[in-house]
Design a protein around this motif. Structure first.
Motif, PDB file in Angstrom:
ATOM      1  N   GLY A   1       0.779  -1.229   0.000  1.00  0.00           N
ATOM      2  CA  GLY A   1       0.000   0.000   0.000  1.00  0.00           C
ATOM      3  C   GLY A   1       0.814   1.285   0.000  1.00  0.00           C
ATOM      4  O   GLY A   1       0.240   2.370   0.088  1.00  0.00           O
ATOM      5  N   ARG A   2       2.127   1.184  -0.097  1.00  0.00           N
ATOM      6  CA  ARG A   2       2.999   2.363  -0.072  1.00  0.00           C
ATOM      7  C   ARG A   2       3.719   2.510  -1.410  1.00  0.00           C
ATOM      8  O   ARG A   2       4.202   1.527  -1.966  1.00  0.00           O
ATOM      9  CB  ARG A   2       4.026   2.195   1.055  1.00  0.00           C
ATOM     10  N   VAL A   3       3.797   3.729  -1.933  1.00  0.00           N
ATOM     11  CA  VAL A   3       4.510   3.987  -3.184  1.00  0.00           C
ATOM     12  C   VAL A   3       6.007   3.801  -2.933  1.00  0.00           C
ATOM     13  O   VAL A   3       6.587   4.453  -2.066  1.00  0.00           O
ATOM     14  CB  VAL A   3       4.217   5.408  -3.709  1.00  0.00           C
ATOM     15  N   VAL A   4       6.626   2.874  -3.688  1.00  0.00           N
ATOM     16  CA  VAL A   4       8.046   2.565  -3.481  1.00  0.00           C
ATOM     17  C   VAL A   4       8.897   2.781  -4.731  1.00  0.00           C
ATOM     18  O   VAL A   4      10.129   2.750  -4.660  1.00  0.00           O
ATOM     19  CB  VAL A   4       8.251   1.124  -2.967  1.00  0.00           C
ATOM     20  N   ALA A   5       8.257   3.001  -5.876  1.00  0.00           N
ATOM     21  CA  ALA A   5       9.005   3.226  -7.115  1.00  0.00           C
ATOM     22  C   ALA A   5       8.077   3.864  -8.134  1.00  0.00           C
ATOM     23  O   ALA A   5       6.849   3.800  -8.018  1.00  0.00           O
ATOM     24  CB  ALA A   5       9.573   1.917  -7.663  1.00  0.00           C
TER      25      ALA A   5
END
Length: 179
Positions: A73-77
């Motif tokens: 659920g977290r933007v990582v790229a």
């Protein structure tokens, strides 16, 4: 591929992602936070890598998409793909520093290449890399990109691209045929 890649999802960015994407790109390239990864430009450029307006422009452009990668659920790229006639342009590529070096970048690049072929039917991907970023150019070369011998000037005086710490910066054009 390690477990990290199995829990990621790809989607096109929306207006609601802009703040998270600006923070991601900034953390991957500029300032002290960027030193946690290997893609930092902190020794060659100060200032911002991008801003709200630039990210929103990529999201809204009709021949462009900003691929957003989430993990838990977290933007990582993220990366930009832009259709430019017979080729696609790859840019605004960022991986959160804590996840750099674990294979996520290669996974994102492969998906971007697949999408460029599938969406636009292009036979080549191109990008520009600051020519003094030897480690980064070597990383792309290991993934099939080749130096074209073409360069583009660095936009000295335009702080939207950062504040240079040296006077020999230019962009080198890399390309890869897409099978």
């Amino acid at each position: 591929m390690d477990a990290q890649a199995t829990s990621i999802t790809f989607r096109d960015a929306t207006d609601a992602d802009v703040d998270a994407l600006v923070a991601l790109v900034q953390s991957a390239y500029r300032g002290d936070d960027s030193r946690a990864g290997w893609t930092t430009e902190a020794d060659i450029l100060d200032g911002r890598r991008t801003d709200h307006e630039a990210v929103l422009q990529v999201i809204k452009a009709p021949a462009s998409r900003l691929l957003t990668v989430e993990r838990d659920g977290r933007v990582v790229a993220c990366c930009q793909l832009e259709h430019r006639g017979d080729h696609a342009y790859f840019g605004m590529f960022a991986v959160t520093p804590a996840l750099q070096g674990a294979g996520l970048g290669g996974t994102v690049l492969s998906e971007a290449e697949r999408l460029a072929r599938a969406t636009w039917g292009v036979g080549e991907m191109r990008m520009t890399v600051i020519s003094v970023r030897h480690d980064l150019i070597a990383w792309y070369e290991r993934r099939g990109y080749r130096r074209t011998g073409r360069t583009e000037p660095f936009p000295y005086g335009d702080e939207r691209f950062g504040v240079p710490r040296r006077d020999d910066l230019e962009f080198e054009v890399l390309a890869k045929p897409l099978a």
